[in-house]
Scaffold this motif. Structure first.
Motif, PDB file in Angstrom:
ATOM      1  N   UNK A   1      16.414 -25.699 -21.092  1.00  0.00           N
ATOM      2  CA  UNK A   1      16.800 -27.104 -20.954  1.00  0.00           C
ATOM      3  C   UNK A   1      16.170 -27.912 -22.091  1.00  0.00           C
ATOM      4  N   UNK A   2      16.945 -28.829 -22.658  1.00  0.00           N
ATOM      5  CA  UNK A   2      16.440 -29.630 -23.774  1.00  0.00           C
ATOM      6  C   UNK A   2      15.442 -30.666 -23.283  1.00  0.00           C
ATOM      7  N   UNK A   3      14.506 -31.085 -24.146  1.00  0.00           N
ATOM      8  CA  UNK A   3      13.544 -32.128 -23.758  1.00  0.00           C
ATOM      9  C   UNK A   3      14.228 -33.416 -23.319  1.00  0.00           C
ATOM     10  N   UNK A   4      15.372 -33.737 -23.945  1.00  0.00           N
ATOM     11  CA  UNK A   4      16.079 -34.965 -23.581  1.00  0.00           C
ATOM     12  C   UNK A   4      16.598 -34.900 -22.149  1.00  0.00           C
ATOM     13  N   UNK A   5      17.149 -33.749 -21.782  1.00  0.00           N
ATOM     14  CA  UNK A   5      17.639 -33.593 -20.409  1.00  0.00           C
ATOM     15  C   UNK A   5      16.498 -33.600 -19.404  1.00  0.00           C
ATOM     16  N   UNK A   6      15.404 -32.927 -19.762  1.00  0.00           N
ATOM     17  CA  UNK A   6      14.251 -32.893 -18.858  1.00  0.00           C
ATOM     18  C   UNK A   6      13.710 -34.307 -18.634  1.00  0.00           C
ATOM     19  N   UNK A   7      13.631 -35.099 -19.687  1.00  0.00           N
ATOM     20  CA  UNK A   7      13.156 -36.473 -19.565  1.00  0.00           C
ATOM     21  C   UNK A   7      14.095 -37.298 -18.690  1.00  0.00           C
ATOM     22  N   UNK A   8      15.400 -37.102 -18.858  1.00  0.00           N
ATOM     23  CA  UNK A   8      16.389 -37.844 -18.051  1.00  0.00           C
ATOM     24  C   UNK A   8      16.261 -37.491 -16.578  1.00  0.00           C
ATOM     25  N   UNK A 139      20.933 -39.903 -17.143  1.00  0.00           N
ATOM     26  CA  UNK A 139      21.578 -38.590 -17.045  1.00  0.00           C
ATOM     27  C   UNK A 139      22.862 -38.546 -17.855  1.00  0.00           C
ATOM     28  N   UNK A 140      23.645 -39.609 -17.796  1.00  0.00           N
ATOM     29  CA  UNK A 140      24.904 -39.634 -18.551  1.00  0.00           C
ATOM     30  C   UNK A 140      24.636 -39.553 -20.045  1.00  0.00           C
ATOM     31  N   UNK A 141      23.633 -40.300 -20.512  1.00  0.00           N
ATOM     32  CA  UNK A 141      23.324 -40.302 -21.940  1.00  0.00           C
ATOM     33  C   UNK A 141      22.798 -38.951 -22.407  1.00  0.00           C
ATOM     34  N   UNK A 142      22.159 -38.194 -21.490  1.00  0.00           N
ATOM     35  CA  UNK A 142      21.634 -36.872 -21.837  1.00  0.00           C
ATOM     36  C   UNK A 142      22.667 -35.772 -21.609  1.00  0.00           C
ATOM     37  N   UNK A 143      23.924 -36.167 -21.348  1.00  0.00           N
ATOM     38  CA  UNK A 143      25.024 -35.222 -21.119  1.00  0.00           C
ATOM     39  C   UNK A 143      24.767 -34.325 -19.907  1.00  0.00           C
TER      40      UNK A 143
END
Length: 362
Positions: A1-8, A139-143
């Motif tokens: 999982x990408x850091x961006x998704x984890x943060x979201x 969540x939407x912004x992190x796809x």
């Protein structure tokens, strides 16, 4: 999982396996029935078995991918903006796709950002039931879409210790274990079954809250101050009104007076249309408290509404020598000190204001 998704996920309160498991769908989309282009309409969620006629990557101020697709009954447009180049590498004219999404119409029928699956010739077009989850902006912004949330929830379920919420005495003999119930909610086999299980799980999750509320109500019973029904003050106010109370208004005041005289701490919702007389009902319901020598607080969400209440209460109570004081963040220090001084005397009074009423000194 990408850091961006984890943060979201963390920002959305989905940082633990259990939080993902208990993040339930809001509804379901039935994508099991394959439709034809000739029978679909604007706004419908559809599943289509299509062949690509052309695929074009268009450059400009905003890069986009547009594809023309058809079946035996007609043609339509598929359109992508985000990730257009990556998707373009996966598609070519002549491909057979199982396409799903929401139909719109702009010059022609189209689906913007459709989901798709590449099919081989002769392969069965088989869809599925899609759980629809509440997605935050992060969540939407992190796809992170509905399918990603579904996959994360199922993975979390596999490694989570799922405890029953309802006590055994409230669980029917033929009810599913909670783990199996949640599995079928996140991986539905039929919409009717999953919707029924979803309602069951939502009710079960509310059970501990209801138990705490029932306990709190029991703990508060008999701990309130009793205020006998008002005689003189309520009659004095009503006699000055230029109209008679409506039957429902009088009944509401009687109910509130009954609760005030019962000795329990009361939490009551007074509901009515705009202009139905809610402020007047509250004023008359305050009469037993004022007649009993106590003080009343009237909290309003805005200064405009607070000043309206102030005007109403002063109009009917000031002639009866009952002070109506005002508290708000925008008032001068001198006005506030004077109001606090009059309130500190402890005699019957009404304090009207905004959240400033919640300060310690008031």
């Amino acid at each position: 999982m990408t850091p961006r998704r984890r943060k979201a996920l963390v920002e959305s309160g989905l940082e633990t396996p259990l939080s993902l498991v208990e993040h339930l769908p809001r509804r379901y989309i039935d994508r099991t029935v394959v439709r034809r282009i000739s029978e679909i309409h604007d706004g419908e969620e559809v599943l289509l078995d299509l062949h690509l006629t052309s695929v074009r990557l268009l450059h400009g101020r905003r890069e986009r991918l547009t594809a023309t697709a058809h079946d035996a009954t007609g043609s339509m447009e598929l359109l992508w903006f985000g990730g257009a180049r990556w998707i373009a590498k996966r598609l070519e004219a002549g491909m057979r796709l199982l396409v799903s999404g929401t139909v719109t119409r702009f010059r022609t029928l189209q689906i913007v950002h459709p989901e798709f699956e590449v099919l081989t010739e002769g392969e069965e077009a088989k869809g599925s039931i899609i759980p629809v989850y509440r997605l935050t902006q992060a969540l939407r912004e992190a796809k992170v879409d509905h399918r990603v949330v579904q996959q994360l929830a199922l993975a979390a379920l596999a490694r989570s210790d799922i405890q029953e919420i309802l006590p055994e005495c409230l669980r029917s003999g033929n009810s599913l274990p909670r783990r199996e119930r949640i599995l079928r909610i996140h991986r539905p086999e039929s919409i009717a079954q999953s919707q029924a299980l979803l309602l069951h799980e939502q009710a079960a999750q509310w059970f501990p809250v209801l138990v705490r509320l029932r306990k709190r109500r029991r703990d508060l019973a008999g701990r309130g101050r009793q205020f006998p029904s008002s005689k003189a003050l309520r009659s004095s106010v009503e006699s000055e009104l230029p109209f008679r109370l409506h039957e429902s208004q009088a009944a509401a005041v009687d109910v509130l007076e009954s609760r005030l005289s019962g000795g329990d701490q009361a939490h009551v919702l007074l509901q009515g249309d705009v202009g139905s007389g809610k402020t007047l009902v509250c004023l008359l319901a305050a009469c037993p408290v004022l007649e009993g020598g106590a003080q009343v607080a009237v909290l309003a969400p805005t200064e405009v509404l607070a000043r309206q209440h102030l005007s109403t209460f002063r109009k009917w109570l000031s002639p009866l020598d009952i002070p109506v004081l005002y508290f708000a963040a925008g008032q001068s220090r001198e006005e506030r000190v004077q109001a606090l001084s009059r309130l500190a005397h402890g005699r019957a009074a009404v304090a009207v204001g905004t959240h400033a009423l919640l300060s310690d000194e008031v």
